[in-house]
Design an enzyme around this catalytic site. Structure first.
Site, mmCIF file in Angstrom:
data_model
loop_
_atom_site.group_PDB
_atom_site.id
_atom_site.type_symbol
_atom_site.label_atom_id
_atom_site.label_comp_id
_atom_site.label_asym_id
_atom_site.label_seq_id
_atom_site.Cartn_x
_atom_site.Cartn_y
_atom_site.Cartn_z
ATOM 1 N N HIS A 217 -60.546 -40.179 39.417
ATOM 2 C CA HIS A 217 -60.230 -41.400 40.161
ATOM 3 C C HIS A 217 -58.912 -41.251 40.902
ATOM 4 O O HIS A 217 -58.243 -42.231 41.206
ATOM 5 C CB HIS A 217 -60.153 -42.599 39.215
ATOM 6 C CG HIS A 217 -61.428 -42.863 38.499
ATOM 7 N ND1 HIS A 217 -61.694 -42.345 37.254
ATOM 8 C CD2 HIS A 217 -62.523 -43.564 38.860
ATOM 9 C CE1 HIS A 217 -62.897 -42.725 36.874
ATOM 10 N NE2 HIS A 217 -63.426 -43.472 37.835
ATOM 11 N N HIS A 402 -56.415 -51.283 42.754
ATOM 12 C CA HIS A 402 -56.111 -52.644 42.312
ATOM 13 C C HIS A 402 -56.044 -53.620 43.488
ATOM 14 O O HIS A 402 -56.556 -54.750 43.396
ATOM 15 C CB HIS A 402 -54.800 -52.679 41.526
ATOM 16 C CG HIS A 402 -54.488 -54.011 40.923
ATOM 17 N ND1 HIS A 402 -55.276 -54.579 39.961
ATOM 18 C CD2 HIS A 402 -53.487 -54.903 41.167
ATOM 19 C CE1 HIS A 402 -54.779 -55.754 39.614
ATOM 20 N NE2 HIS A 402 -53.698 -55.980 40.341
ATOM 21 N N GLY A 403 -55.446 -53.206 44.588
ATOM 22 C CA GLY A 403 -55.348 -54.089 45.738
ATOM 23 C C GLY A 403 -56.705 -54.440 46.304
ATOM 24 O O GLY A 403 -57.012 -55.618 46.546
ATOM 25 N N ILE A 404 -57.563 -53.437 46.507
ATOM 26 C CA ILE A 404 -58.894 -53.686 47.057
ATOM 27 C C ILE A 404 -59.704 -54.550 46.105
ATOM 28 O O ILE A 404 -60.396 -55.482 46.512
ATOM 29 C CB ILE A 404 -59.614 -52.355 47.349
ATOM 30 C CG1 ILE A 404 -58.974 -51.641 48.539
ATOM 31 C CG2 ILE A 404 -61.088 -52.595 47.621
ATOM 32 C CD1 ILE A 404 -59.586 -50.300 48.848
ATOM 33 N N GLY A 405 -59.627 -54.259 44.808
ATOM 34 C CA GLY A 405 -60.377 -55.040 43.842
ATOM 35 C C GLY A 405 -59.939 -56.492 43.813
ATOM 36 O O GLY A 405 -60.770 -57.406 43.787
ATOM 37 N N SER A 446 -59.660 -55.665 36.003
ATOM 38 C CA SER A 446 -58.967 -56.852 36.509
ATOM 39 C C SER A 446 -59.957 -57.927 36.931
ATOM 40 O O SER A 446 -59.708 -59.122 36.744
ATOM 41 C CB SER A 446 -58.037 -56.489 37.674
ATOM 42 O OG SER A 446 -58.767 -56.075 38.807
ATOM 43 N N GLY A 487 -59.850 -57.761 26.662
ATOM 44 C CA GLY A 487 -59.317 -56.493 27.129
ATOM 45 C C GLY A 487 -58.660 -55.639 26.064
ATOM 46 O O GLY A 487 -58.308 -54.490 26.327
ATOM 47 N N ASP A 557 -46.189 -52.697 36.170
ATOM 48 C CA ASP A 557 -47.641 -52.660 36.076
ATOM 49 C C ASP A 557 -48.244 -53.492 37.203
ATOM 50 O O ASP A 557 -47.850 -54.646 37.399
ATOM 51 C CB ASP A 557 -48.107 -53.220 34.734
ATOM 52 C CG ASP A 557 -49.617 -53.323 34.660
ATOM 53 O OD1 ASP A 557 -50.258 -52.269 34.596
ATOM 54 O OD2 ASP A 557 -50.133 -54.452 34.715
#
Length: 582
Positions: A217, A402-405, A446, A487, A557
């Site tokens: 990844h 993380h940004g795209i998600g 997330s 989580g 984070d």
């Protein structure tokens, strides 16, 4: 680099649509991924695989006769959502249960386990085997914490062979566990991959150097070294893997030299020449060697070697013929592989769930629902403003998604909130539907956790009346408990929890002290922002960043940071409404 895209947030969906259009003989689109165009014979265990997009031919390219019955396909490098996995499994199920298999990543485990629970509650038997082949990602004493890379293929194919042979669900799972126990992989990379729209690779190494023990990844390796000769690389890969020969292995081995995206076949053949010599020198019998691309990472320049150690049962199952869009072995009989027809292509088995009709809320709750819509709009704008920043932060020791998600999730939540409120929904229904849309569209860890947060808060709003500050604080407390339970993260693990816990605690304290909701929320947002910033000093103990934790020291984070940004922006909305009540 990745050169061709329209909107990066739509890349995975558009890729799947194109993949299906190009391979309609084999697969058809369903909600959440793909299933076989012609289903396997009824009464057979269904093997459903999956993971994030960006790894072709994993995972959709492995759907077909003799291999997977369906693949849940998430966003780029992100787990598919619980809803997507559930829908694919429902569409693939043939009556004897479902075997899930996927790489051992936190988001995948979270979402596949949740989908499994839903299916079992509906009366569909399920078992799961997470692949843990990457020896670089944890010690031999913690094999259960290792991630899955190209060894996915051996586990998937063994399980599918057992299903094709008529094994029941328990034995298909047993075979998959056996194959996983006998699979070991190790990889290197000479350059990182670049996500669509990203300005730079997720990691880089100096000219003439290579990363050792990388993930698929875009995670950086655990070490670096000078690029060796082809023979030197073969010796490194083989020596690392032979040092972890499984107990009981009899000497029969399937080697898989996997290209990660831009390493050429000719280069890999030169490397494999020496690998074959080394395996022979070790007295091993090589069975069915593979050299090619089986689990990639966009345009990453690198390779991994997998050794799959056979026994009599695994050797027999390995000979099961396979015919999929990207992987073929042996000769599949026409009646098994099926034929694409307009009828099968148009069959409606998407496994999706019909949307329930909206029951109008009470007028006062509809008024609150309009505030909910404004809050969700603000969340989406906040994510849009910081999407590149969140991606850069996540790329330091993670996978950069993380940004795209967050963008995909918040945009889906915004659309769902607007649609619900326009139909007359109350506050609880409006936020609950936004929560479901977020978790479904975003996928990954997330996405699932934001779904938990919004659902928990929604449950305290109601579709009648107006919630008070204490009720909202109670909803945030429930959200915090839900996130920690779902989580499995705790304070200090360098996750969203490190910002969420102090946010919830301060909100509850301030409300109990007599503060208005807006006042309490602003003070809680300040606590969350300070706590998120403090995560920069922590080593991650959860998720993909755990293996490369030292790289993240000095950077907050991204999950904690995005939560702090969002609650701060929401505080401004609440303050505005408190000062100018409707």
């Amino acid at each position: 680099m990745t050169r061709l895209w329209n909107d990066p947030a739509d890349f995975a969906d558009e890729m799947i649509d194109g993949f299906v259009a190009a391979n309609a003989r084999y697969v058809r689109r369903v909600s959440g991924g793909v299933v076989r165009t012609t289903p396997a014979p009824a009464g057979r265990v269904a093997v459903v695989v999956g993971g994030g997009s960006g790894h072709y031919p994993a995972f959709g390219g492995l759907v077909g006769a003799g291999l997977a019955d369906g693949a849940a396909m998430g966003n780029l490098f992100a787990s598919p959502s619980t809803q997507q996995i559930h829908a694919v499994a429902r569409a693939a199920h043939g009556g004897r249960g479902v075997l899930f298999s996927y790489g051992n990543y936190a988001g995948d485990v979270l979402n596949f386990d949740a989908a499994q629970e839903r299916l079992r509650a509906e009366g569909i038997a399920c078992e799961t085997v997470a692949v843990t082949d990457d020896i670089a990602s944890a010690s031999a004493d913690e094999i259960h914490r290792r991630r899955g890379i190209a060894g996915d293929l051996t586990v998937f194919r063994s399980a599918a062979g057992a299903a094709s042979a008529g094994y029941d669900l328990a034995d298909v799972a047993r075979v998959a566990r056996l194959a996983n126990d006998r699979t070991r992989s190790f990889g290197v990379a000479f350059s990182g991959c670049t996500l669509p729209g990203a300005p730079a690779p997720l990691f880089s190494v100096a000219e003439g150097r290579m990363a050792i023990g990388l993930g698929i990844h875009g995670e950086p390796g655990i070490d670096e070294a000078e690029v060796p000769t082809a023979d030197g690389l073969a010796e490194l890969l083989v020596s690392r893997l032979l040092a972890e020969r499984p107990v009981g292995a009899d000497g029969r081995v399937v080697p898989i030299l996997n290209g990660l995206g831009s390493l050429k076949h000719e280069e890999m053949f030169v490397v494999y020449r020496r690998i074959a010599q080394l395996l022979a020198d070790a007295g091993l019998e090589v069975i069915d060697p593979h050299v090619g691309e089986y689990c990639t990472s966009f345009d990453m320049a690198g390779t991994s070697l997998t050794l799959f150690w056979l026994d009599d049962e695994l050797a027999e199952l390995w000979e099961t013929p396979v015919d999929t869009p990207a992987y073929r072995r042996g000769s599949v009989a026409p009646e098994a592989s099926g034929r694409y027809t307009a009828t099968t292509a148009g069959a409606d088995a998407d496994g999706g769930e019909a949307a329930t009709a909206i029951v109008p809320g009470a007028p006062d709750s509809q008024s609150v629902a309009r505030v909910v819509v404004e809050v969700v709009d603000t969340v989406a704008r906040t994510v849009d403003t910081h999407v590149d920043e969140l991606g850069r932060m996540d790329a330091i020791a993670g996978d950069g998604d993380h940004g795209i998600g967050m963008q995909r999730g918040s945009h889906a939540a915004r659309a769902a909130a607007h649609e619900s409120a326009a139909a007359g929904a109350g506050a609880a229904t409006t936020l609950a539907r936004a929560a479901d849309a977020w978790s479904d569209r975003a996928g990954g860890t997330s996405g699932a956790l934001w779904g938990v947060i919004l659902t928990s808060v929604a449950s305290t709003l109601g579709d009648t009346g107006r919630p008070d500050a204490a009720g909202v604080a109670a909803g945030v407390t429930a959200a915090t408990r839900g996130v920690m339970s779902y989580g499995k993260a705790e304070l200090g693990d360098k996750t969203m929890v490190d910002a969420l816990v102090p946010f919830s605690a301060q909100l509850t304290t301030a409300v109990a002290g007599g503060a208005t909701l807006a006042e309490a929320w602003r003070s809680a947002a300040s606590a969350a922002s300070a706590a998120a910033a403090a995560t920069a000093a922590l080593l991650p103990r959860m998720g993909r960043a755990r293996t490369h934790g030292q790289h993240s020291v000095g950077t907050p984070d991204p999950g904690a940071h995005s939560l702090a940004l969002i609650v701060t922006a929401v505080g401004d909305v609440l303050t505005h409404h408190e000062r100018t009540p409707s």
